[in-house]
Design an enzyme around this catalytic site. Sequence first.
Site, PDB file in Angstrom:
ATOM      1  N   LYS A  54       5.305  20.283  87.713  1.00 42.66           N
ATOM      2  CA  LYS A  54       4.440  19.385  88.486  1.00 42.66           C
ATOM      3  C   LYS A  54       5.060  19.080  89.848  1.00 42.66           C
ATOM      4  CE  LYS A  54       2.434  17.557  84.261  1.00 42.66           C
ATOM      5  NZ  LYS A  54       2.476  16.544  83.200  1.00 42.66           N
ATOM      6  N   GLN A  98       5.188  10.864  82.042  1.00 42.37           N
ATOM      7  CA  GLN A  98       5.203  12.074  81.203  1.00 42.37           C
ATOM      8  C   GLN A  98       5.280  11.731  79.712  1.00 42.37           C
ATOM      9  OE1 GLN A  98       4.779  15.340  82.196  1.00 42.37           O
ATOM     10  NE2 GLN A  98       4.732  15.766  80.007  1.00 42.37           N
ATOM     11  N   ASP A 121      -3.664  11.053  85.761  1.00 44.65           N
ATOM     12  CA  ASP A 121      -3.766  11.801  84.501  1.00 44.65           C
ATOM     13  C   ASP A 121      -5.168  11.647  83.906  1.00 44.65           C
ATOM     14  OD1 ASP A 121      -1.680  13.391  83.627  1.00 44.65           O
ATOM     15  OD2 ASP A 121      -0.482  11.695  82.918  1.00 44.65           O
TER      16      ASP A 121
END
Length: 282
Positions: A54, A98, A121
């Site tokens: 990412k 995460q 997200d």
Amino acid sequence: MSARILDGKAIADALIQDIKQQVEEQRSAGQRAPGLAVILLGADPASAIYVRNKRRACETAGVLSLSHDLPAETSQAELLGLIARLNDDPQVDGILVQAPLPGHIDAATIIEAIRPDKDVDGFHPYNIGRLAVRQPLLRSCTPYGVMRLLHTTGVALRGLHAVVVGASNHVGRPMALELLLAGCTVTVCHSATRDLAGHVARADIVVAAVGRPEMVQGAWIREGSLVVDVGINRRPDGSLVGDVEFAVARERAAWITPVPGGVGPMTVASLLQNTLEAAKRH
Ligand code: NDP
């Protein structure tokens, strides 16, 4: 028939180049680069790889990546404190925590603490709810990436029967909502589903998101269907395998995603797209 491969890596690379161009245009118009705060707790090797990918993608696209690598024993209160600061930081357009989180931290509390307009997200109940009522804002990255893959096939999705195998909050459920939004008739299968093989055999589109190596058998796949494999499972030898029995399924499907190189890169591209959209709104 041997299926055409849905090359997520190539499609995601093109999307990231497009995002890069939009970021450059914003910057030449005197605006700041979009900012993505990435929070990683502990040293889980798989998480570390996802986070590295990412961050690299941010670099390629010209998105400012702000790293917060914290020890695994960070308390929930400390993590909430960091999120509160990032929520108020005008440089930060998106906040990513995460998964998986250590056992002493309640993931739902953390997700809800992120400001919905920074929830890149797309996991916050507000954003899932927007998708449910057909007014999506920040869309869950993996399902959003899958939809973009499906659209690249040129197949008209409206009216097709889609079967989603897996019903997690962050993949299966928003996936079903995306497919419904696209006009599909949607069946969602989970651990209590009876006759999984029968459901899959009736599908024009199969999306597998279970986390069990090759559990969707190739022989179940309907001839000419679209098969999307979200699963990422590590074999004992370290190689990756999906949730679909690829070698057999590809002989029956019209289109199929590989693992790796299918859905994974699209998830990262969606994250950057969400960050750019959040920055534009900010
Ligand atoms: P979860 O473990 O959160 O959810 C798994 C789902 O599968 C659950 O809904 C569960 O049902 C269902 N399930 C379990 N057993 C069966 C069964 N026998 N038949 C039908 N359904 C079953 O997994 P995730 O959603 O987080 O992830 C799924 C996979 O996707 C994993 O391999 C993960 O690594 C991968 N992944 C890949 C991403 C990418 O970018 N490519 C992103 C995110 C995940 P129930 O709800 O009843 O428990």
